[in-house]
Design a protein around this motif. Structure first.
Motif: not given
Length: 144
Positions: A26-37, A62-69, A71-76
């Motif tokens: 939902d562009y313009g309404h939802v925030g980034c899980h990593y940086c909140s933008m 890059e936010c997704m990649m940094n978030h993955l650092k 996280q347990d990647k086996s749960t994705m």
């Protein structure tokens, strides 16, 4: 009998609510899980979906990649990225081709864009310079 029918509907409802698939951002309404933008850029957004069906949206790859650092990647289950050439279109991040070019800014400054088609990535590379990466190479770059 009534209890069995109610239980059946409950099980069906739970099963359908935990589907493992990407969800529209939902562009313009939802925030980034990593940086909140707030996510507004349809060319650089990304999304993770866990094996339980939980969705995490990101304003930049890059936010997704940094978030993955952390996280347990086996749960994705799914790693989705916006195709630079098809704004708003999520594609399989494990099959995408990535371009890092200082001539194409991304929301968090990594200059990272994804392409579903290798030829599109090569064309953009030719026009803007930079370097192409596969998913495996990108994970190494982000030390995942």
């Amino acid at each position: 009998m009534k209890k069995q029918i109610i239980m059946l509907f409950m099980v069906l409802g739970l099963a359908s609510g935990c589907s493992i698939r990407p969800k529209p951002i939902d562009y313009g309404h939802v925030g980034c899980h990593y940086c909140s933008m707030t996510i507004v850029d349809k060319q650089h957004a990304a999304q993770l979906v866990t094996k339980k069906g939980k969705v995490f949206n990101f304003d930049a790859i890059e936010c997704m990649m940094n978030h993955l650092k952390d996280q347990d990647k086996s749960t994705m289950a799914l790693f989705m990225v916006n195709d630079f050439d098809q704004p708003g279109s999520l594609v399989d991040g494990t099959k995408a081709i990535y371009l890092i070019s200082e001539n194409i800014p991304s929301p968090m400054g990594a200059f990272l864009s994804a392409f579903e088609q290798k030829q599109a990535a090569q064309n953009t590379l030719g026009a803007n310079g930079g370097k192409l990466y596969t998913w495996t190479e990108l994970k190494k770059r982000f030390k995942l």
